[in-house]
Write a protein that holds these residues in place. Structure first.
Motif, PDB file in Angstrom:
ATOM      1  N   UNK B 139     -61.807 -18.749 -95.052  1.00 24.96           N
ATOM      2  CA  UNK B 139     -62.266 -17.378 -95.288  1.00 24.96           C
ATOM      3  C   UNK B 139     -62.673 -16.699 -93.978  1.00 24.96           C
ATOM      4  N   UNK B 140     -63.244 -17.469 -93.079  1.00 26.48           N
ATOM      5  CA  UNK B 140     -63.619 -16.897 -91.779  1.00 26.48           C
ATOM      6  C   UNK B 140     -62.386 -16.461 -91.000  1.00 26.48           C
ATOM      7  N   UNK B 141     -61.373 -17.311 -91.061  1.00 25.78           N
ATOM      8  CA  UNK B 141     -60.150 -17.007 -90.309  1.00 25.78           C
ATOM      9  C   UNK B 141     -59.502 -15.729 -90.853  1.00 25.78           C
ATOM     10  N   UNK B 142     -59.515 -15.592 -92.188  1.00 25.04           N
ATOM     11  CA  UNK B 142     -58.952 -14.375 -92.773  1.00 25.04           C
ATOM     12  C   UNK B 142     -59.759 -13.151 -92.316  1.00 25.04           C
ATOM     13  N   UNK B 143     -61.071 -13.284 -92.326  1.00 24.77           N
ATOM     14  CA  UNK B 143     -61.913 -12.169 -91.878  1.00 24.77           C
ATOM     15  C   UNK B 143     -61.683 -11.865 -90.405  1.00 24.77           C
ATOM     16  N   UNK B 157     -58.184 -12.375 -77.783  1.00 23.78           N
ATOM     17  CA  UNK B 157     -59.071 -13.516 -78.033  1.00 23.78           C
ATOM     18  C   UNK B 157     -58.212 -14.748 -78.213  1.00 23.78           C
ATOM     19  N   UNK B 158     -58.505 -15.776 -77.438  1.00 19.28           N
ATOM     20  CA  UNK B 158     -57.720 -16.993 -77.594  1.00 19.28           C
ATOM     21  C   UNK B 158     -58.571 -18.208 -77.256  1.00 19.28           C
ATOM     22  N   UNK B 159     -58.235 -19.319 -77.883  1.00 23.25           N
ATOM     23  CA  UNK B 159     -59.036 -20.522 -77.718  1.00 23.25           C
ATOM     24  C   UNK B 159     -58.192 -21.723 -77.369  1.00 23.25           C
ATOM     25  N   UNK B 160     -58.881 -22.743 -76.918  1.00 17.13           N
ATOM     26  CA  UNK B 160     -58.212 -23.982 -76.556  1.00 17.13           C
ATOM     27  C   UNK B 160     -59.193 -25.132 -76.706  1.00 17.13           C
ATOM     28  N   UNK B 161     -58.648 -26.333 -76.888  1.00 22.62           N
ATOM     29  CA  UNK B 161     -59.479 -27.535 -76.855  1.00 22.62           C
ATOM     30  C   UNK B 161     -59.566 -27.988 -75.401  1.00 22.62           C
ATOM     31  N   UNK B 340     -58.832 -21.973 -84.290  1.00 22.77           N
ATOM     32  CA  UNK B 340     -58.687 -20.646 -84.908  1.00 22.77           C
ATOM     33  C   UNK B 340     -59.986 -20.150 -85.560  1.00 22.77           C
ATOM     34  N   UNK B 341     -60.826 -21.063 -85.975  1.00 23.16           N
ATOM     35  CA  UNK B 341     -62.095 -20.665 -86.591  1.00 23.16           C
ATOM     36  C   UNK B 341     -63.019 -20.049 -85.537  1.00 23.16           C
ATOM     37  N   UNK B 342     -63.101 -20.711 -84.386  1.00 21.53           N
ATOM     38  CA  UNK B 342     -63.956 -20.185 -83.319  1.00 21.53           C
ATOM     39  C   UNK B 342     -63.420 -18.845 -82.811  1.00 21.53           C
ATOM     40  N   UNK B 343     -62.104 -18.729 -82.730  1.00 21.73           N
ATOM     41  CA  UNK B 343     -61.516 -17.432 -82.368  1.00 21.73           C
ATOM     42  C   UNK B 343     -61.922 -16.354 -83.367  1.00 21.73           C
ATOM     43  N   UNK B 344     -61.884 -16.726 -84.643  1.00 19.11           N
ATOM     44  CA  UNK B 344     -62.222 -15.755 -85.688  1.00 19.11           C
ATOM     45  C   UNK B 344     -63.683 -15.308 -85.580  1.00 19.11           C
ATOM     46  N   UNK B 345     -64.571 -16.264 -85.293  1.00 23.47           N
ATOM     47  CA  UNK B 345     -65.986 -15.894 -85.178  1.00 23.47           C
ATOM     48  C   UNK B 345     -66.190 -14.968 -83.972  1.00 23.47           C
ATOM     49  N   UNK B 346     -65.509 -15.274 -82.871  1.00 26.42           N
ATOM     50  CA  UNK B 346     -65.563 -14.391 -81.702  1.00 26.42           C
ATOM     51  C   UNK B 346     -65.099 -12.983 -82.096  1.00 26.42           C
ATOM     52  N   UNK B 347     -64.002 -12.913 -82.818  1.00 24.90           N
ATOM     53  CA  UNK B 347     -63.465 -11.601 -83.207  1.00 24.90           C
ATOM     54  C   UNK B 347     -64.452 -10.845 -84.091  1.00 24.90           C
TER      55      UNK B 347
END
Lengths: 363, 363, 363, 363
Positions: B139-143, B157-161, B340-347
């Motif tokens: 749900x976070x990713x959709x938001x 916005x982009x993320x990496x491990x 992708x979840x952390x990216x979504x929260x950043x967004x």
């Protein structure tokens, strides 16, 4: 957490600039009937007060707190108790040497909020950093004292400095008894002289250093926390990161957990008399955003004081290059005075979670 | 951030359990007139979807998103655009093997939220962790996809491990171009085979491992953030810590800043054509809680998956000792799917700050 | 609206008791760069100040406001402007004859909040009603002055008394020019002598009377309001009902709309140069919770002052029957002094809606 | 109350448009362990459902509610109970004759939200009013059912229509027993045939009429309410005014209080066994914003349905004059179907105040 207010049922709104006439806070939602007077709050402000050793800023501020509302004589004891209405607390500023700051009026100090405040608002009170000054944390500490009353004596919150510059304590030496007896809130007796030496050298070099602070809360019952977006650890992280100069927050094993295996990290349990007994506390007292009944443990990384005597490159408001040396009175390591502030934020977050939990569950 | 809602002007409320009929979110406050269809959102859900490699859980979920409200045909283009009203998004659960979980009904899995949920609520949907399952992050990713629309294309916005177990990347090798081409979102080509080997061994051992994820946002203008208690970094910290299994958050130099001197840490400036040019980014794009115009940089520590095949000691709801092995399908390293979840929260945090900034300042 | 705070982007938190040392408010979220000094705020407080005629309480309070934070010298003009940080406003109490209230310590005054405060909190500051006193509205009026700055000069907010006891004005006589020239804020010259006579008789009889106040805002553009639960009229209703002694709120035709037919009530439209021209304003400037561009019109019903000299039946805290006569200094008709308060609430609600609208839509 | 969410601890977020695929709500913060199934919620939706008599709209909607999250089998009873996590409720739209609305795409219906939505958002779902349609209230009614569970059986909330057009009931005839036995929720048997006649005439004339609805809550203990800006009556006013077509709200004596003297209005008290006995209830169960233990009594004025067959003058989106007749299926008096909605809002506000009170005071 919204602009200058944090908390939901136990709500704190702070106001004030470094060199304005006063600063303070309004604590709203505190339960009624709790004993509260200025002397109780003052002891926490004294712990944060500047000028107490050569390792903190020499600004002289009595930081005397006044209660302007929200308490009244108790029917039975006659002593002052909270009434459930907003508690307004005020600390007057007395030692504002604003002239020290005249020269930073038109230049941005690196690491400070000067430039972003200007970019955001187009106008700023440059004296001592104005609203972005760590003097604002006096209001947090006052609010934290009220939060401790809301939590009651069964919950003990205390903090310590666990690293200054590259020098971290040995956790095996941890001794709470010595923390109040040295100017660093250091729990490791062996480390005290090393930090003393290191900070003296730092000061003489016109420089500053970072630190790590740890805060622990014991006595927190299992069940506090408001998942998913009001998790106990989420709110602690937000609250701690809102403290000036904080750049990192971790709970329990924190960043160290990244290197652990599932078995190492699991806080295994055995049957106890009153809920499970945990065999470790890598979770730092929080799982799924809810307290487990173990100690809640938070660490925060504090960057070096941005105000240093040594020259650094910067620009003016008009976009000219300039070199900046920050005179005025500053802490060589703001991490030290962050201890009572971090304790206060822990207290406020826990008090809020206590009330929310009670509201939702009746327990 | 309050219970299951976060954000102030751009507000997200999520709902749903791991093994219920569906999960979803309501995004409220999104600006009107932005193009939005299911395909746009789906691409981000696909990035988080389980079953995409042997390094993530084998649960098979299409995670197909439906838009239930808040979009309508645009007058001019005829395509679907946001209308300014709440956007309701739903993902149906299809592959719930609830029987896998029958045996954890009465026992608490170490590291999971089983015990604290029980302590808090006295009742819980134990199937797959119920509400505390990381499935909520769909749900976070959709938001977050909606938030990207609210931010516009200028903000990337982009993320990496950057670390799995004890194996951290070499930042000098950072290459965004390879991040989507390996199953780890790894930006360091040299590290890919080592992580592959390490994770294969971890899986075979019936164990799991932690990780560190980094998210960067570029294009954020100077001036976003709502000091003091709605600081950009404070809200990021709260948002990131609310992600399942996250135990630490740091901005810019983070915990490393504790070891730096004031000179080293200062992000010095030189005059630029469009605001100051910074010579470093230890602040991670945030000073005084407000964006500086540099990249916003956040790292989060993710603990090892608590669900492991190896036996760990625990207790039952009735207070008896028991040993627990978690069968079912699990990620050996939840850090991977956290990207992708952390990216979504950043967004979401940035979108909210953008709207609040615009509301207060008109800019 | 939450406990002692209202507003979302333009947020006001008030504090203080009737007979405490001071009362005040913190205004958070005000846009930066607006001129603001104590004299500007004071003019609104003077309008609400007690002791200005024989028709209001004889308590003598200068109600001098102090600005404690949130303004600083403007770069260009040198005059004080808002900085975007919290504006703390304080009014000291000077004429607290607390001894007048000794006898109500242990008895509940009918119509007052004495009993419910005790039932809620178990402790209360009984002096002058403590927190439930209408003295709290001084803080609202101060905040309202700031809100007017946030709205700008294009929006004009003004109020009048339209009914005292059973005597309602004739709306055909409405004349804004005389409102400030009589002690009742009455817009109907014919009604002034009748109210004078009626209130003199009421005072002599040791009684009190109710009233109806109307507030109008002109210049509000179409489009403000945050449906569904932050509607402009919904927020106005909540804000107005929060004023002491208010028992009813209506917008536009209000309760009269219940008797109308659909044709009578419809605010029909004709094409205008700048949006539709409305042929009537039964909607009171709000449709679907959003402003229409017409005048926003609100009326509030204010009950008679509960504090009367005449004896009424009541009970003590210990549950004994008692007869109560309220001595002390009181308004025979609190509706009169409610005018600047209702104006202030209108200003605060509109300022908040303006900022929220701008945040969501960029307009 | 913020955009599409209301409540603080008991929080309701609604979503959905009149002619979208579905509408619904997320109820967050409901206490755990309360029995809740679809049948319980459905009975309240059935009360609001269209098509039940010739006096309400002929749109056919089963309005069948689905529970998507937040309930799980109880350990002891096996029946579904709330878990403390968000309760997602959905009602699918089935009878959307969108083509009826094609012609209002480009014209503004007087009294409706068409023009202000366009002014605000620049884009709107015109079908059936989109988000501004009273269909949204189905979600409120569903949430209100959950709120009744949170309140428990000791609190009884019920509503009635007390005026239709100019025809008000005689309160001396009030009989709750007949309210559910006539299509108007009328408590005065003598009034039923008169309203029948009046509404039949109104319908035949292609017109509509307004109404007044009263809601009463009994069993509310003294002490609920969150002064100053979360007062029980303030929140009720805001909640009621947020219902479609409501133009006025009054508590207790309401606007009638303006004409009373202090003695008449005072709710005098005599000693009772369990708190004071009040001799009247002009305060409508609320004083100082806090419940007194008496029945909480609210009345709302509802304007005539704006959708009428008779022609009214209006303008198009392009600014041309046009005459509008609203075809489609509409209620001649929306006040009738407002009864279950107003009950639901009362339930939600009370549930929230209950939890907040418990949170702050532990009672």
């Amino acid at each position: 957490m919204s602009h200058n207010t944090f908390g939901h049922l136990f709500r704190v709104t702070t106001w004030g600039e470094s060199h304005g006439p006063a600063l303070g806070c309004v604590v709203d939602g505190c339960p009624p009937g709790l004993p509260l007077d200025e002397a109780f709050i003052q002891q926490f402000l004294d712990k944060r007060r500047p000028g107490t050793s050569r390792f903190v800023t020499q600004r002289q501020e009595p930081d005397a707190v006044k209660i302007l509302s929200g308490v009244f004589e108790d029917d039975r004891t006659g002593g002052p108790v909270t009434t459930g209405t907003p508690i307004s607390l005020m600390v007057e500023n007395t030692d504002q040497r604003s002239k020290d700051y005249g020269e930073i009026r038109d230049r941005y100090r690196p690491g400070h909020a000067d430039y972003p405040y200007d970019a955001k608002y187009g106008v700023r009170d440059y004296r001592g950093g104005g609203r972005s000054s760590a003097r604002e944390t006096a209001a947090r500490v006052a609010a934290g004292a009220v939060a401790r009353r809301a939590l009651g004596d069964g919950i003990v919150i205390r903090g310590a400095v666990v690293q200054i510059g590259p020098h971290a304590i040995n956790r095996d030496n941890w001794n709470w008894d010595i923390v109040e007896d040295n100017p660093f809130w250091c729990p490791d007796a062996d480390m005290v002289p090393r930090w003393e030496e290191f900070l003296d050298a730092t000061r003489k070099a016109g420089s500053s250093t970072g630190a790590v602070v740890e805060v622990q809360a014991s006595g927190v019952p299992a069940g506090w926390g408001a998942p998913i977006y009001g998790k106990l650890d989420g709110e602690l992280a937000g609250a701690m990161m809102s403290i000036n100069a904080v750049k990192g927050v971790e709970i329990g094993a924190g960043f160290g957990a990244a290197s652990l295996s599932g078995e190492e990290n699991a806080d295994q349990m055995r049957a106890g008399n009153d809920g499970p007994l945990f065999l470790s506390n890598n979770n730092g007292g929080v799982a799924g955003g809810i307290s487990t009944g173990q100690d809640v443990i938070v660490r925060i990384a504090i960057k070096p004081t941005s105000s240093i005597l040594n020259e650094v490159q910067s620009v003016t408001r008009d976009g000219e290059n300039v070199d900046v040396r920050t005179k005025g009175r500053h802490d060589p390591c703001v991490g030290i005075r962050a201890v009572p502030v971090a304790e206060a934020m822990m207290a406020c977050v826990l008090a809020d979670q206590k009330l929310r939990h009670r509201g939702q569950t009746g327990r």
